[in-house]
Scaffold this motif. Structure first.
Motif, PDB file in Angstrom:
ATOM      1  N   PRO A 106      18.028 -41.545 -11.143  1.00 47.55           N
ATOM      2  CA  PRO A 106      18.138 -42.979 -10.814  1.00 47.55           C
ATOM      3  C   PRO A 106      19.564 -43.433 -10.541  1.00 47.55           C
ATOM      4  N   LYS A 107      20.542 -42.794 -11.187  1.00 45.90           N
ATOM      5  CA  LYS A 107      21.938 -43.162 -10.976  1.00 45.90           C
ATOM      6  C   LYS A 107      22.668 -42.158 -10.080  1.00 45.90           C
ATOM      7  N   GLY A 108      21.900 -41.351  -9.361  1.00 41.65           N
ATOM      8  CA  GLY A 108      22.508 -40.352  -8.489  1.00 41.65           C
ATOM      9  C   GLY A 108      23.382 -40.978  -7.423  1.00 41.65           C
ATOM     10  N   LEU A 109      24.426 -40.282  -7.047  1.00 39.82           N
ATOM     11  CA  LEU A 109      25.407 -40.825  -6.114  1.00 39.82           C
ATOM     12  C   LEU A 109      25.157 -40.423  -4.663  1.00 39.82           C
ATOM     13  N   MET A 110      24.305 -39.415  -4.442  1.00 43.44           N
ATOM     14  CA  MET A 110      23.979 -39.028  -3.069  1.00 43.44           C
ATOM     15  C   MET A 110      22.879 -39.950  -2.552  1.00 43.44           C
ATOM     16  N   LEU A 111      23.247 -40.904  -1.710  1.00 41.30           N
ATOM     17  CA  LEU A 111      22.280 -41.840  -1.147  1.00 41.30           C
ATOM     18  C   LEU A 111      21.822 -41.339   0.217  1.00 41.30           C
ATOM     19  N   TRP A 112      20.510 -41.293   0.433  1.00 40.18           N
ATOM     20  CA  TRP A 112      19.966 -40.804   1.693  1.00 40.18           C
ATOM     21  C   TRP A 112      18.554 -41.335   1.871  1.00 40.18           C
ATOM     22  N   GLY A 113      18.052 -41.267   3.088  1.00 37.92           N
ATOM     23  CA  GLY A 113      16.690 -41.675   3.365  1.00 37.92           C
ATOM     24  C   GLY A 113      16.581 -43.042   4.017  1.00 37.92           C
ATOM     25  N   ILE A 114      15.384 -43.332   4.545  1.00 36.09           N
ATOM     26  CA  ILE A 114      15.189 -44.530   5.342  1.00 36.09           C
ATOM     27  C   ILE A 114      15.362 -45.806   4.527  1.00 36.09           C
ATOM     28  N   ASP A 115      14.936 -45.817   3.262  1.00 39.27           N
ATOM     29  CA  ASP A 115      15.082 -47.040   2.474  1.00 39.27           C
ATOM     30  C   ASP A 115      16.544 -47.355   2.190  1.00 39.27           C
ATOM     31  N   GLU A 116      17.352 -46.329   1.957  1.00 39.19           N
ATOM     32  CA  GLU A 116      18.793 -46.551   1.767  1.00 39.19           C
ATOM     33  C   GLU A 116      19.432 -47.039   3.057  1.00 39.19           C
ATOM     34  N   LEU A 117      19.015 -46.483   4.198  1.00 34.72           N
ATOM     35  CA  LEU A 117      19.551 -46.933   5.483  1.00 34.72           C
ATOM     36  C   LEU A 117      19.243 -48.412   5.719  1.00 34.72           C
ATOM     37  N   LEU A 118      18.028 -48.812   5.411  1.00 39.20           N
ATOM     38  CA  LEU A 118      17.610 -50.180   5.698  1.00 39.20           C
ATOM     39  C   LEU A 118      18.184 -51.190   4.716  1.00 39.20           C
ATOM     40  N   THR A 119      18.520 -50.752   3.509  1.00 38.45           N
ATOM     41  CA  THR A 119      19.057 -51.694   2.513  1.00 38.45           C
ATOM     42  C   THR A 119      20.567 -51.606   2.406  1.00 38.45           C
ATOM     43  N   TYR A 120      21.200 -50.973   3.379  1.00 40.54           N
ATOM     44  CA  TYR A 120      22.663 -50.942   3.425  1.00 40.54           C
ATOM     45  C   TYR A 120      23.186 -52.376   3.515  1.00 40.54           C
ATOM     46  N   HIS A 121      24.343 -52.628   2.943  1.00 44.06           N
ATOM     47  CA  HIS A 121      24.783 -54.023   2.808  1.00 44.06           C
ATOM     48  C   HIS A 121      25.014 -54.725   4.139  1.00 44.06           C
ATOM     49  N   TYR A 122      25.290 -53.990   5.239  1.00 41.68           N
ATOM     50  CA  TYR A 122      25.384 -54.652   6.535  1.00 41.68           C
ATOM     51  C   TYR A 122      24.066 -55.379   6.855  1.00 41.68           C
ATOM     52  N   LEU A 123      22.944 -54.686   6.594  1.00 39.60           N
ATOM     53  CA  LEU A 123      21.638 -55.239   6.933  1.00 39.60           C
ATOM     54  C   LEU A 123      21.187 -56.282   5.918  1.00 39.60           C
ATOM     55  N   VAL A 124      21.607 -56.139   4.671  1.00 41.63           N
ATOM     56  CA  VAL A 124      21.301 -57.168   3.681  1.00 41.63           C
ATOM     57  C   VAL A 124      21.922 -58.498   4.106  1.00 41.63           C
ATOM     58  N   ALA A 125      23.201 -58.470   4.490  1.00 42.60           N
ATOM     59  CA  ALA A 125      23.849 -59.700   4.939  1.00 42.60           C
ATOM     60  C   ALA A 125      23.157 -60.267   6.174  1.00 42.60           C
ATOM     61  N   GLU A 126      22.741 -59.370   7.071  1.00 42.57           N
ATOM     62  CA  GLU A 126      22.124 -59.832   8.316  1.00 42.57           C
ATOM     63  C   GLU A 126      20.757 -60.476   8.070  1.00 42.57           C
ATOM     64  N   VAL A 127      19.972 -59.919   7.145  1.00 48.63           N
ATOM     65  CA  VAL A 127      18.628 -60.453   6.944  1.00 48.63           C
ATOM     66  C   VAL A 127      18.673 -61.853   6.344  1.00 48.63           C
ATOM     67  N   PHE A 128      19.721 -62.160   5.572  1.00 46.37           N
ATOM     68  CA  PHE A 128      19.834 -63.516   5.035  1.00 46.37           C
ATOM     69  C   PHE A 128      20.216 -64.532   6.106  1.00 46.37           C
ATOM     70  N   ARG A 129      20.655 -64.059   7.272  1.00 49.31           N
ATOM     71  CA  ARG A 129      20.825 -64.970   8.413  1.00 49.31           C
ATOM     72  C   ARG A 129      19.466 -65.398   8.948  1.00 49.31           C
ATOM     73  N   VAL A 130      18.479 -64.521   8.794  1.00 51.71           N
ATOM     74  CA  VAL A 130      17.154 -64.739   9.375  1.00 51.71           C
ATOM     75  C   VAL A 130      16.205 -65.387   8.369  1.00 51.71           C
ATOM     76  N   VAL A 131      16.237 -64.894   7.142  1.00 50.34           N
ATOM     77  CA  VAL A 131      15.446 -65.477   6.049  1.00 50.34           C
ATOM     78  C   VAL A 131      16.451 -66.002   5.025  1.00 50.34           C
ATOM     79  N   PRO A 132      16.907 -67.230   5.166  1.00 56.38           N
ATOM     80  CA  PRO A 132      18.001 -67.732   4.330  1.00 56.38           C
ATOM     81  C   PRO A 132      17.589 -67.881   2.865  1.00 56.38           C
ATOM     82  N   SER A 133      18.595 -68.055   2.035  1.00 57.06           N
ATOM     83  CA  SER A 133      18.371 -68.091   0.590  1.00 57.06           C
ATOM     84  C   SER A 133      17.543 -69.292   0.148  1.00 57.06           C
ATOM     85  N   ARG A 134      17.444 -70.312   0.953  1.00 56.76           N
ATOM     86  CA  ARG A 134      16.576 -71.438   0.581  1.00 56.76           C
ATOM     87  C   ARG A 134      15.100 -71.054   0.724  1.00 56.76           C
ATOM     88  N   VAL A 135      14.825 -69.989   1.516  1.00 60.89           N
ATOM     89  CA  VAL A 135      13.463 -69.473   1.672  1.00 60.89           C
ATOM     90  C   VAL A 135      13.209 -68.337   0.685  1.00 60.89           C
TER      91      VAL A 135
END
Length: 444
Positions: free
Chosen positions: A55-84
């Motif tokens: 669970p605390k492993g440092l090797m991050l890989w796979g599609i879920d890690e790619l999609l939850t990378y912080h670039y995309l986290v910031a971008e999704v809040f542009r689309v679904v804002p925190s008030r939603v």
């Protein structure tokens, strides 16, 4: 046999561009700065070749890690804002739920034209998956069937990367304990270790307390004895990790005001860090410009940037000619000034297009400025990847841009009467993607 592009002013620009792109594609790159790790550091995703997920492993890989990378986290809040969707609710989601949310709103309900979204598509395609399937569960199944260790080879081959440089943060308890528990944890030859110690220069009081807890006699107002203890600490961890250089990430407020500077950070840097590195012939990487926590509710995705002080870099290069400094700055506005500074100091290597600069339009602009001022004597890119597969798209996209700029510069000198051979092109590609960095860290 090497062919030569004619020195006629009517050289075939399209043919030249294709040739340069093919050579860049075939040239192995040394990714000189990442946040990647081999499977020996643990992996949260258990593939068929892994005994269990960590669970605390440092090797991050796979599609879920790619999609939850912080670039995309910031971008999704542009689309679904925190008030939603409130930030706290998003962070309570599982990794898979976060990935589902991002996939739905950034890929399925909108056209994924941002560089971060495009990067996921390029990565899937280059790994042999079909982005047109839009089958997130199918992609997940494919990744979970992979052996993590073998998958590293597959990703390196797909990206054209021959070696990956880690970031080994000695002040991170998770990573530190892995080094102490297993001295061979960093022995994977595909990965090169780098010692990272931001708190020494960014938060000395906290660093001093931590060093004391680890058995080093450090105090908040460093005495000669305390400086000696910092040097002992650095030496111990350089020996333990076998680091090929050292690195710190610094805020835009970082200043070095010369040999009489009495700031504690400057004293530690001047009297402990740089002498230790000079004795060991190791370079120092300075990554300057991160403004932490502009929106802390976004966690790491909430960091911003401001301009750095390039005059501090010049003073360091002047005062410490026996040290070598690799420098990347986060603000676009700093890039011309840094390139000019590099013309003045042979112990300064500008590298990469970091973080918010890693977008095609800015990569091209920076590469042109550097090439016009520095020729081929810089390191044009690094991935800064935190997820293994990111090196696939970051190097694929960057190679196209570097090749485009280089082909334009070849066309310019061909028109001026200077012939360019295939051997010239291969040499230049190797310098830019590999040898400039290798020679700089080796002190050559």
């Amino acid at each position: 046999m090497s062919t030569t592009i004619s020195d006629t002013p009517r050289c075939d620009r399209a043919q030249l561009a294709r040739q340069v792109e093919e050579i860049l594609d075939a040239t192995p790159a040394w990714d000189l700065h990442t946040h990647l790790y081999p499977a020996s550091f643990g992996t949260p995703l258990a593939g068929t070749g892994a005994s269990a997920a960590d669970p605390k492993g440092l090797m991050l890989w796979g599609i879920d890690e790619l999609l939850t990378y912080h670039y995309l986290v910031a971008e999704v809040f542009r689309v679904v804002p925190s008030r939603v969707l409130p930030y706290a609710d998003f962070w309570r989601m599982s990794k898979q739920q976060q990935a589902d949310h991002i996939w739905q709103h950034l890929f399925l309900e909108r056209t994924p034209v941002s560089e971060a979204c495009r990067g996921v598509l390029t990565t899937l395609q280059r790994l042999g998956l079909d982005p047109a399937d839009k089958d997130l569960d199918g992609y997940r199944k494919w990744f979970t069937q992979q052996d993590p260790n073998d998958h590293v080879d597959r990703v390196m081959q797909a990206s054209g990367v021959c070696r990956i440089t880690m970031t080994n943060d000695v002040f991170d308890d998770n990573e530190r304990q892995r080094w102490l528990t297993d001295p061979a944890v960093g022995s994977d030859s595909r990965f090169a270790p780098v010692l990272r110690f931001d708190p020494l220069l960014c938060d000395w009081p906290s660093a001093a307390r931590q060093l004391s807890a680890w058995g080093y006699r450090a105090d908040e107002n460093p005495s000669p004895e305390g400086i000696a203890e910092v040097r002992r600490f650095l030496s111990d961890w350089l020996d333990r990790t076998g680091a090929i250089y050292c690195a710190v990430s610094l805020p835009p407020t970082f200043r070095y005001n010369g040999l009489d500077d009495t700031q504690v950070s400057s004293v530690i840097f001047r009297e402990a860090v740089l002498p230790t590195l000079a004795e060991r012939n190791l370079a120092m990487a300075l990554m300057i410009g991160v403004l932490r926590g502009v929106n802390p509710r976004l966690s790491i995705a909430g960091d911003g940037l401001e301009k750095a002080d390039v005059s501090s870099i010049c003073r360091l290069c002047t005062d410490f000619p026996d040290n070598r400094f690799m420098v990347t700055l986060l603000s676009r506005e700093n890039q011309h000034e840094l390139a000019v500074a590099a013309r003045k100091f042979d112990n300064l290597l500008p590298f990469g297009c970091w973080w918010f600069l890693n977008n095609p339009s800015i990569i091209e602009e920076m590469t042109r400025v550097r090439m016009e001022l520095l020729g081929t004597s810089f390191a044009p890119q690094h991935s800064d990847a935190r997820v293994l597969e990111q090196i696939v798209y970051k190097w694929s996209h960057s190679r196209e841009i570097i090749a485009k700029v280089l082909a334009d510069k070849y066309a310019d000198i061909i028109r001026a009467g200077w012939p360019v051979s295939e051997d010239d092109m291969r040499r230049d590609a190797k310098l830019l993607l590999h040898d400039n960095f290798q020679n700089f860290v080796a002190g050559r």
